[in-house]
Design an enzyme around this catalytic site. Structure first.
Site, PDB file in Angstrom:
ATOM      1  N   HIS A  60      40.380  27.334  41.961  1.00  0.00           N
ATOM      2  CA  HIS A  60      40.215  27.144  43.411  1.00  0.00           C
ATOM      3  C   HIS A  60      38.940  26.416  43.818  1.00  0.00           C
ATOM      4  O   HIS A  60      38.415  26.639  44.908  1.00  0.00           O
ATOM      5  CB  HIS A  60      40.302  28.497  44.144  1.00  0.00           C
ATOM      6  CG  HIS A  60      40.756  28.352  45.573  1.00  0.00           C
ATOM      7  ND1 HIS A  60      40.623  29.344  46.520  1.00  0.00           N
ATOM      8  CD2 HIS A  60      41.329  27.301  46.225  1.00  0.00           C
ATOM      9  CE1 HIS A  60      41.101  28.943  47.665  1.00  0.00           C
ATOM     10  NE2 HIS A  60      41.536  27.696  47.525  1.00  0.00           N
TER      11      HIS A  60
ATOM     12  N   CYS B 239      37.248  32.197  49.947  1.00  0.00           N
ATOM     13  CA  CYS B 239      37.330  32.025  48.492  1.00  0.00           C
ATOM     14  C   CYS B 239      36.535  30.851  47.922  1.00  0.00           C
ATOM     15  O   CYS B 239      35.623  31.038  47.116  1.00  0.00           O
ATOM     16  CB  CYS B 239      38.793  31.873  48.086  1.00  0.00           C
ATOM     17  SG  CYS B 239      39.879  33.215  48.624  1.00  0.00           S
TER      18      CYS B 239
END
Length: 494
Positions: free
Chosen positions: A125, A69
């Site tokens: 993130h 990610c």
């Protein structure tokens, strides 16, 4: 009216006209979405909206992202390889004081300079330990979403600050934010529906005197496997429990994209909107995703971990309804989007290329190679992770070190033709593949072409000479949500 005043009005009117003719841009990221899991890749999962958008646009079938990610998102937002931002090892865990370096100008910051209204909805993130690293401090006019990497779809809470550190295993807190405020009023609202509605609200309220940039990194379809029961009904024939729920999650996301495009049409800006759709990494087969017929999955340097689903939809595409087989990388979106916004990146040290002509007109790609990564490994809590690296130059791909699991996994219920499961991959191996001829990575050519191996090793060495040190700090006890009214928020303001 004096001539200078009239000239001023003309100048202002010209600027407004220029701003209004720039395309709006909707950048959608699907989380942990498998290569096999979109309808036009012969999936049993139904994605009519995505299929239609892709069919009317340009499908990208030689498109690469990162295996996990944070690295993909950091490269997307900075236009730089992760070896140049220090994020080449892994994701950013909630308790880690880490983020994309502040001296990197992120995509929304550049777009704001070009007159865009900029909004982010969904997953961040890429760091939040200090306020300066949060979305509204890095170019977004507004942010609605979560700062960590995963959480509950309904309660919007996150547990565990860092794996392998027992002290923070049970840390838990709310992670839903509107700009810089914690949101505690959406408990019970499914995040795919919530984020879809927030984007629709942004579109409805948008002042069309300015172009619009919406960054929509969905939570879907990352674990935990959760979806309203109504989305499971078309998939009751799927016996595998995880695959069935995952399929429902994909359908909910597909429906959300459809509702957003309806809002764009109602607003009257669909015809002047560029829609970019991308995965962030390969599907996680342990949680229902699938990358068949590619080898490997999320977290690996095999094609199943890094070859992404991607397409572009726009009325300005000259090559609508086609498939692009040219080499495209996630870092390319930064300069490509800035080109669409009539901006200039010639003074920036980017690793991406403007690929609009390649996508729109099928001109040759400006990219001849992709550095997939160089991860030297890190030592934390007296444990050292393995070295691994991969590069593609032209048709040839070299992998060295530990690329992670290299099995071929068909969708549940599909017979496995030939060899599928591989359990004896060495952790210090060398592999060479002709990816164009062998996208499934079944024929290792490293012993046959040692000179080519040496050539690609030299390219890896050249890249490594430009790498900055890995930043992968240990967890910070001050990140504990219990110290911050049970919420994940910036904690280090020194």
């Amino acid at each position: 009216m004096s001539s200078w005043l009239f000239s001023g009005f003309v100048f202002i009117a010209s600027v407004v006209c220029l701003l209004s003719t720039k395309p709006s841009i909707l950048l959608i990221i699907a989380d942990d979405y498998g290569f096999h899991d979109i309808g036009y890749h012969d999936s049993e999962i139904r994605t009519p909206v995505l299929d239609k958008l892709a069919g009317e646009g340009v499908k990208l079938e030689n498109y690469y992202v990162q295996p996990i990610c944070t690295p993909t998102r950091s490269q997307l937002l900075s236009g730089r390889y992760q070896i140049h931002t220090g994020l080449q090892h892994g994701i950013i865990w909630p308790a880690q004081p880490n983020g994309i370096p502040l001296n990197d100008t992120l995509l929304p910051q550049k777009l704001k300079e070009l007159g865009y209204a900029t909004h982010a909805v969904g997953k961040w993130h890429v760091g939040f330990f200090k306020k300066d690293y949060t979305p509204t401090q890095r170019g977004f006019d507004s942010f609605f979403g979560y700062l960590t990497g995963s959480e509950d779809y309904y309660t919007h809470t996150r547990r565990n600050g860092f794996p392998g550190w027992p002290e923070c295993k049970n840390w838990e807190g709310v992670d839903l934010h509107h700009n810089e405020k914690v949101v505690r009023t959406e408990n019970g609202t499914y995040s795919t529906h919530l984020f879809t509605q927030k984007v629709i609200d942004i579109i409805n309220q948008h002042n069309t005197d300015h172009p619009l940039f919406v960054y929509l990194p969905f939570q879907a379809v990352h674990e935990p496997l959760q979806v309203p029961e109504s989305y499971l009904m078309p998939y009751m024939h799927i016996e595998d429990h995880n695959r069935r729920i995952y399929a429902g999650m994909v359908s909910a996301m597909d429906e959300g994209v459809g509702n957003i495009t309806k809002a764009l049409r109602t607003k009257g800006i669909m015809n002047n909107t560029v829609i970019i759709f991308s995965t962030d990494n390969g599907g996680q087969i342990l949680n229902g995703g699938n990358n068949w017929p590619l080898r490997g999955w999320k977290g690996s340097l095999w094609e199943g971990g890094i070859r992404g689903v991607g397409f572009v939809h726009s009325g300005s595409l000259q090559n609508r309804g086609s498939t692009c087989y040219s080499m495209i990388h996630v870092t390319d979106w930064y300069p490509t989007i800035i080109h669409l916004a009539s901006g200039d990146v010639s003074d920036m040290e980017l690793d991406g290329y403007n690929q609009w002509d390649t996508i729109s007109s099928a001109t040759p790609s400006k990219r001849s190679e992709i550095l997939h990564n160089i991860d030297p490994g890190v030592t934390i809590f007296n444990q050292t992770s393995a070295f691994r690296a991969a590069i593609r130059v032209g048709d040839m791909k070299l992998i060295i070190g530990d690329p992670n699991n290299g099995s071929w996994i068909p969708p549940p219920g599909m017979p496995c033709p030939g060899h599928c499961i591989v359990n004896n991959i060495p952790s210090n191996g060398t592999w060479l593949f002709n990816i164009t001829a062998d996208p499934e990575e079944r024929n290792d050519l490293s012993s046959k072409y040692p000179i080519k191996v040496k050539e690609l090793l030299e390219r890896l060495h050249a890249y490594n000479q430009t790498a900055v040190p890995v930043r992968y700090p240990p967890p910070d006890p001050q990140a504990n949500p219990a110290l911050h009214n049970n919420a994940w928020v910036p904690w280090n303001e020194l």
